[in-house]
Scaffold this active site. Structure first.
Site, PDB file in Angstrom:
ATOM      1  N   TYR A 188       0.814  -1.225   0.000  1.00  0.00           N
ATOM      2  CA  TYR A 188       0.000   0.000   0.000  1.00  0.00           C
ATOM      3  C   TYR A 188       0.847   1.274   0.000  1.00  0.00           C
ATOM      4  O   TYR A 188       0.688   2.142  -0.860  1.00  0.00           O
ATOM      5  CB  TYR A 188      -0.926   0.006   1.204  1.00  0.00           C
ATOM      6  CG  TYR A 188      -1.729   1.284   1.337  1.00  0.00           C
ATOM      7  CD1 TYR A 188      -2.822   1.527   0.506  1.00  0.00           C
ATOM      8  CD2 TYR A 188      -1.391   2.256   2.288  1.00  0.00           C
ATOM      9  CE1 TYR A 188      -3.558   2.708   0.618  1.00  0.00           C
ATOM     10  CE2 TYR A 188      -2.128   3.422   2.404  1.00  0.00           C
ATOM     11  CZ  TYR A 188      -3.199   3.645   1.562  1.00  0.00           C
ATOM     12  OH  TYR A 188      -3.916   4.804   1.676  1.00  0.00           O
TER      13      TYR A 188
ATOM     14  N   LYS B 189       1.306   4.451  -2.917  1.00  0.00           N
ATOM     15  CA  LYS B 189       1.000   5.869  -2.767  1.00  0.00           C
ATOM     16  C   LYS B 189       2.216   6.730  -3.106  1.00  0.00           C
ATOM     17  O   LYS B 189       2.059   7.865  -3.583  1.00  0.00           O
ATOM     18  CB  LYS B 189       0.502   6.158  -1.351  1.00  0.00           C
ATOM     19  CG  LYS B 189      -0.853   5.527  -1.042  1.00  0.00           C
ATOM     20  CD  LYS B 189      -1.943   6.002  -2.017  1.00  0.00           C
ATOM     21  CE  LYS B 189      -3.312   5.477  -1.656  1.00  0.00           C
ATOM     22  NZ  LYS B 189      -4.390   5.967  -2.552  1.00  0.00           N
TER      23      LYS B 189
END
Length: 257
Positions: free
Chosen positions: A181, A185
């Site tokens: 994750y 980003k």
């Protein structure tokens, strides 16, 4: 349908928010509608999108959109083109934090995201939504954004994606940086900058914003901020027609990329 077409004729601003049937995306769509926008509520599941649009009311309309399926992206662009003729604001909010076994705790999700042990299949699945999906939707909507007098793209990112912040040995979140994750980003922030640099000459602004540690489905609702509080900065950026381009902000203001 007729009312939607008429809204463009009256110069009502038009927005598309992906992943808007719940969480931060729903709050952004709700705020945009309250501020006079015609809002397309993007949702992978049409039924969930319709429920969200009905709850928002006003000029909110459900649109089926799975950012990992090009056919739905193309269909969404065609519908907006037919009904509105342009797009003034694209909010790339859709995102996932993991793609592993359901029912895992947040701690297990973080542990399974470690660079040395993370599943390549899970990495690819998360990046497909968080990175490639943003690129795909942005590219598909560009012809519509170019028809706006002042188009903007807002990408919902995370402060966990800030390399400057995470590289600081005193950063509290350093141990939470992973290749599933968090790194997706980081890549999203880079994609934001790439689009911003290229589109600046066309007066299309592209920015990234982080809601902070908000309690949503992304973190099994273990975030410390309510969705209303966490949505404040994304909403501010989405509504800011006179702001900068190539910026990355969070709840505490400008953040380093």
């Amino acid at each position: 349908m007729e009312n939607q077409i008429r809204s463009s004729a009256n110069n009502q601003l038009v927005a598309l928010v992906t992943g808007a049937n719940q969480g931060v995306g729903f709050q952004i769509a709700k705020a945009l509608a309250a501020n006079g926008y015609t809002v397309y509520v993007g949702s992978r599941n049409q039924g969930n999108g319709e429920k969200a649009a009905a709850e928002i009311g006003g000029n909110a309309y459900a649109i089926q959109l799975d950012v990992t399926l090009q056919a739905t992206i193309s269909a969404a662009a065609e519908r907006i083109e037919k009904e509105q003729g342009r797009l003034d604001l694209l909010v790339n909010n859709a995102g996932i934090s993991h793609a592993g076994k359901p029912g895992r705790t947040l701690e297990e999700i973080m542990e399974n995201g470690r660079a040395t042990t993370a599943s390549l299949d899970e990495i690819r699945t998360v990046w497909e939504t968080n990175v490639f999906g943003v690129i795909a939707v942005s590219q598909a909507m560009l012809p519509l954004l170019r028809k706006s007098a002042a188009a903007r793209i807002v990408n919902v990112s995370s402060v966990l994606g800030s390399l400057t912040w995470i590289a600081d040995p005193t950063c509290w979140a350093r141990d939470h940086f992973n290749v599933v994750y968090a790194a997706s980003k980081t890549a999203l922030n880079a994609v934001t900058l790439a689009f911003a640099i290229e589109l600046e000459k066309e007066n299309i602004k592209v920015n990234a914003t982080s809601p902070g540690y908000t309690a949503t489905a992304l973190n099994n609702f273990q975030g410390t901020d309510s969705v209303e509080v966490g949505s404040r900065e994304p909403i501010r950026v989405a509504l800011d027609t006179g702001g900068p381009t190539a910026s990355f902000t969070g709840p505490d203001g400008p953040s380093p990329l």
